[in-house]
Write an enzyme that holds these catalytic residues in place. Sequence first.
Site, PDB file in Angstrom:
ATOM      1  N   GLU B  29       0.782  -1.115  -0.242  1.00  0.00           N
ATOM      2  CA  GLU B  29       0.155  -0.038   0.029  1.00  0.00           C
ATOM      3  C   GLU B  29       0.800   1.230   0.002  1.00  0.00           C
ATOM      4  O   GLU B  29       1.768   1.495   0.980  1.00  0.00           O
ATOM      5  CB  GLU B  29      -0.833  -0.083   1.203  1.00  0.00           C
ATOM      6  CG  GLU B  29      -1.906  -1.119   1.298  1.00  0.00           C
ATOM      7  CD  GLU B  29      -2.426  -1.371   2.524  1.00  0.00           C
ATOM      8  OE1 GLU B  29      -3.001  -2.713   2.734  1.00  0.00           O
ATOM      9  OE2 GLU B  29      -2.436  -0.533   3.481  1.00  0.00           O
ATOM     10  N   GLU B  60      -5.000  -6.537   2.927  1.00  0.00           N
ATOM     11  CA  GLU B  60      -3.812  -7.058   3.323  1.00  0.00           C
ATOM     12  C   GLU B  60      -3.809  -8.593   3.007  1.00  0.00           C
ATOM     13  O   GLU B  60      -2.802  -9.354   2.525  1.00  0.00           O
ATOM     14  CB  GLU B  60      -3.516  -6.975   4.839  1.00  0.00           C
ATOM     15  CG  GLU B  60      -2.879  -5.736   5.181  1.00  0.00           C
ATOM     16  CD  GLU B  60      -3.653  -4.549   5.361  1.00  0.00           C
ATOM     17  OE1 GLU B  60      -4.821  -4.785   5.041  1.00  0.00           O
ATOM     18  OE2 GLU B  60      -3.164  -3.467   5.406  1.00  0.00           O
ATOM     19  N   PHE B  83       2.284  -1.661   8.757  1.00  0.00           N
ATOM     20  CA  PHE B  83       2.404  -1.737  10.243  1.00  0.00           C
ATOM     21  C   PHE B  83       2.496  -3.217  10.646  1.00  0.00           C
ATOM     22  O   PHE B  83       1.533  -3.968  10.237  1.00  0.00           O
ATOM     23  CB  PHE B  83       1.376  -0.985  10.886  1.00  0.00           C
ATOM     24  CG  PHE B  83       1.621   0.393  11.058  1.00  0.00           C
ATOM     25  CD1 PHE B  83       1.397   1.210   9.778  1.00  0.00           C
ATOM     26  CD2 PHE B  83       1.993   1.126  12.024  1.00  0.00           C
ATOM     27  CE1 PHE B  83       1.370   2.609   9.852  1.00  0.00           C
ATOM     28  CE2 PHE B  83       2.409   2.476  12.024  1.00  0.00           C
ATOM     29  CZ  PHE B  83       1.835   3.135  10.770  1.00  0.00           C
ATOM     30  N   ALA B  84       3.483  -3.877  11.361  1.00  0.00           N
ATOM     31  CA  ALA B  84       3.585  -5.049  11.787  1.00  0.00           C
ATOM     32  C   ALA B  84       2.077  -5.473  12.425  1.00  0.00           C
ATOM     33  O   ALA B  84       1.838  -6.765  12.347  1.00  0.00           O
ATOM     34  CB  ALA B  84       4.807  -5.442  12.584  1.00  0.00           C
ATOM     35  N   ASP B  85       1.648  -4.594  13.056  1.00  0.00           N
ATOM     36  CA  ASP B  85       0.291  -5.092  13.688  1.00  0.00           C
ATOM     37  C   ASP B  85      -0.821  -5.550  12.921  1.00  0.00           C
ATOM     38  O   ASP B  85      -1.488  -6.337  13.287  1.00  0.00           O
ATOM     39  CB  ASP B  85      -0.176  -3.817  14.612  1.00  0.00           C
ATOM     40  CG  ASP B  85       0.892  -2.824  15.200  1.00  0.00           C
ATOM     41  OD1 ASP B  85       0.842  -2.833  16.555  1.00  0.00           O
ATOM     42  OD2 ASP B  85       1.703  -2.403  14.590  1.00  0.00           O
ATOM     43  N   PHE B  86      -0.502  -5.170  11.655  1.00  0.00           N
ATOM     44  CA  PHE B  86      -1.604  -5.429  10.457  1.00  0.00           C
ATOM     45  C   PHE B  86      -1.302  -7.040  10.314  1.00  0.00           C
ATOM     46  O   PHE B  86      -2.332  -7.463   9.399  1.00  0.00           O
ATOM     47  CB  PHE B  86      -1.705  -4.465   9.333  1.00  0.00           C
ATOM     48  CG  PHE B  86      -1.775  -3.199   9.332  1.00  0.00           C
ATOM     49  CD1 PHE B  86      -1.684  -2.243   8.363  1.00  0.00           C
ATOM     50  CD2 PHE B  86      -2.339  -2.718  10.570  1.00  0.00           C
ATOM     51  CE1 PHE B  86      -1.787  -0.875   8.756  1.00  0.00           C
ATOM     52  CE2 PHE B  86      -2.441  -1.273  10.821  1.00  0.00           C
ATOM     53  CZ  PHE B  86      -2.059  -0.441   9.941  1.00  0.00           C
ATOM     54  N   HIS B 129      -0.599   0.316  16.388  1.00  0.00           N
ATOM     55  CA  HIS B 129       0.508   0.563  15.485  1.00  0.00           C
ATOM     56  C   HIS B 129       1.847   0.630  16.113  1.00  0.00           C
ATOM     57  O   HIS B 129       2.610   1.135  15.388  1.00  0.00           O
ATOM     58  CB  HIS B 129       0.152   2.123  14.859  1.00  0.00           C
ATOM     59  CG  HIS B 129      -0.847   1.992  14.006  1.00  0.00           C
ATOM     60  ND1 HIS B 129      -2.448   1.945  14.606  1.00  0.00           N
ATOM     61  CD2 HIS B 129      -1.240   2.133  12.550  1.00  0.00           C
ATOM     62  CE1 HIS B 129      -3.429   2.074  13.707  1.00  0.00           C
ATOM     63  NE2 HIS B 129      -2.688   2.065  12.574  1.00  0.00           N
TER      64      HIS B 129
END
Lengths: 434, 326, 332
Positions: B29, B60, B83-86, B129
């Site tokens: 993205e 994602e 973001f790794a959280d995603f 995030h």
Amino acid sequence: MDVLMPQLGETVAEGKILTWFKQIGDDVSEGDNIFEVETDKVTIEVQAITAGKLTEIRVAAGAVVNVGTVVAVIGGAAAASAVSPVPAPVTVLSAPAKAAPVPPSAIPTPRPSGLLDPFNEVRTASGQYGGQREANGLRMTPLARRLIKQSGIDLSRVVREANARGADRIRERDVRAAIQALPVIPTASEPARLVPTSVDDAVPINTIRQRTGQRLAESWRTAPHVFQAIDVNFGAVDAVRARHKDRFKAQHGTSLTYLPFIARAVCIAIHDFPQVNARFDGDRLLVSRDINLGIAVDLSHNGLVVPVVRRAGDLTLEGLAKAITRQIEKARTGTMTPDDLSGGTYTITNNGSFGTLFTAPIINVPQVAILSTDAIRKRPAVVETPQGDFIAVRPVGMVAQSFDHRAFDGAYSAAFLSRLKQTLESRDWESEFA
Amino acid sequence: MAELTYRDAVARGIAQEMERDERVVFLGEDVAKAGGVFKATVGLYEKFGPLRVRDTPISEQAILGAAMGAAMTGLRPIAEIMFADFAAVCFDYIANEFPKLRYMTNGQLGCPLVVRTGNGGGARFGAQHSQSIENWTMMIPGLKVVAPSTPLDVVGLMAAAVRDDNPVIFHEHKSLYAMKGEVPDGEIVDSLGTAKIVRPGKDATVLALAMMVPRAVQAAETLAAEHGIDCEVVDVRSLVPLDTQTILSSVVKTGRLFTVEENPRLCGWGAEIASIVADEVFWDLDGPIVRITTPHIPLPAADHLEDLAIPNAARIVERVLRVMNG
Amino acid sequence: MKRKNDDISTADRLELYRLQVEIRDCEKRAYDLFLQNLVKGTSHLSLGQEGIAAGVAMAMQPGDLSFCTYRGHAHTLARGVSMEKVLGELMQRDNGLMRGKGGSMHLTSVEHGVMGSYAIIGAHLPIACGAAWRAQYLGQKDVSVCFFGDGTTNIGAFHEALNFAVIWKLPVIFVCENNLYMEYTPISDVTAVPNPAGDRAAAYGLERIVIDGNDADVVYRTMQAAFARARAGEGPSLVECLTYRHSGHSRADPAKYRPKGELEEWLKRDPVKIYRARLAEFGIAEADIAEIEQESKRKVEVATAACKAAPIAPVEILTTDVYADGGWAWRN
């Protein structure tokens, strides 16, 4: 009020001032562009958020400063500097802005892997170095335990070192300190190597012997050895042995030797003289209520090990015979477990098969005594009868004890040996087989 | 030799591989025309064009799924999860699809791709995030996981990851993007599965990852200068494969182990290593293994709170001191 | 009344019938083997859905790729994988397609273009997009076909994949096998629109295509058009095929949730029966039809015997192929 280098984007840490639009002394109104800044990501004009006079420029055009640095000061009517929230310099990173310079060779080469077993992905450490509470309740770290066992150093020395430091547990440095504090004896440390002559053959000393040797040397150095011997008439033992040895052999597959009789007699004598069954600990003896009898086993002239028969005092003669045989077998076949080698309180070394008269053995520290039995041979013996004294042929052997004179005196040891002799010579051994 | 920021190193590593191999493609993205929200992929679109560097919708699952389909059939994709959280949004691919494909198909299909993602806190983005999720990826069989701490490591490990035929999760640290470091010219290829001793020492082994590495080094300097404790700091770099040999040799040398982990406490990467060390080199330990981690809480947004939560040099010094002297 | 040959040749019709009959017979055998506890774990049968598998497979060219769900035996057989390899995998023997490592839900044969059967609902739709992207990127002409059920149309990955495929104009065809039930629940209970795939097409700018999945000719023709569009660079298609499954969702499901009479109604529209009649309609000899049927039964017996005789896989393969080097080492 302070004018700060603003935070212009996430993960941006610094900015470069490109141009100042105002000079020192200029009036500034709220919303005026005062300078232009360039960051990693963007170039932008920064406006004044207050009115006043530009009194200071602290960072010149072209300079790069961290976000949050005071770059200028606007003084004057805006004593509202107290009102404006002055953010603390945003140290987004406590990391240094630069990584340490690193040579290109800093790219590590991969280490090879051994074969991985899916049910043993992690290879559990092997080695048994004793429990963590062996030092009189003082805990020991795993590393300390390993070093103590491997160096063969007397635990009491280490405990002393730890106590001297006021430590609540024994760690590596306590062991190392204790080792360092050992009196330096040329043979204990690595001596300069001898140069073999042309008539020398270098015969390597195996690991077991080396390790045993270190312990023996340590024992010899620390315990003042006194040697006492007594001769014993094994006639009574022999008679009973003769009656039962065939049945014993048939039943258990091994011979009924003198050793179990001697071991049984030792247990009985220890009952009356318990201090020989103890471990030396500085200012006290740890006298054991159990007799864990170590039997020294020669590994075909390739070193000595001392497997332990636990709670020998609770065993009958036959039970002792079987247990001793079993432990010796384990020693000879190399199948001993750590339990087989630990916890000994008294040791017997049996040299009878070599034909010697007597042997002055080295104490298995931290025990305080060790018994040696040697060849039992037909010898002239005085036999007392109501009709008078006669010479007869009887099996006679020397039974001897080395003891640590710090633990008790010669009189005590001699009394123990006398009791031992008396038991061997006069006990109703037949009743042991009932 | 040049001084590069960590974010520039990302672009440099990707570019190096895209130049070398036409099968390397890149999607995510805002990664192409905008050069990435963290400006970590600036210039790639201009250099390699719209067929090889592609902007995607906010999808994602489609990003990772498409990367997988392309990898299975002949390309070498790099996919960005911003973001790794995603990762939680597309976790099916990370946990169920990439790492199991080869095994379930008995070796017929593989998944040579790289998922690069912005990991870690320190940027005041708030709880969703700012997470360090390296432990989420470490625990799944079939993945490889790396987390570089310097620009040099970014380039070298990116190259190694792209060239590896397995799915590799490449955890970049958002708060390290501005960090600068020396990077030599020319092609740089590192290897996965290798740790690096960044500060040799003899009194204690301190393992750290990503942003915790410079903090551990800083703490080690303080401990040496002010307290006479000489720490060996090891940058773990690669969680899977794990360089257990380097870690174990270090612990055997020092007898002590500390880990500094940005992930929250439970089941952090250091827990696994502590277990391996306690198992394999138990008899070389001269004291308890101690993990210094973020507490087991979501991360707050306020800067003073976030700074308190994530381990910093002062906390590392305090803990090491207390444990070594205790 | 014998009809003249239309756009579909006799040879093709025979092939379409053969595919359906063999799928039917092999799936029935799998059903029986499960009852005998020779097929372990779980098994999702395609009984009643053979028309779709056959019709799509006929339209595929060598090199085209298929991705299906755990209800994938039919699609695997339709692309030419042997019954022995399929039954072997279901019976977890060493002669199975993946030597027992994947199981019924993950049938894969790269050699035949069967690029995996996927057990997580919706996961393979974006994957098929990726495979199609690769073709587009490399200028290759193969098309990726993605099979899924009506239930899949409600999961996130379905929507992401469709949007993605359309915006990148990918050569991928999405085939929805609408068998009216999402696992144990009627699809109409859980879907906002009557045709779960067809009525979503417009949301992605695609043509609404809803067809009778039990008529293999209809499926075949529809797919030929979709393939042509994909190969011409015109992007993806979404095809909803109406069908019905004769058995439960999986072997564990006796499907008692179906309303009375529904199964009987659909059995009248059994695709194999329909096609048998179709062959007769076009004047194909009864002998030729019977030969296909007998040959199919023979193949099933041969495969079953081979699988029953086959050993289980050696335990060494427990840890192989976790990583590309064939091993599983996570540490040195």
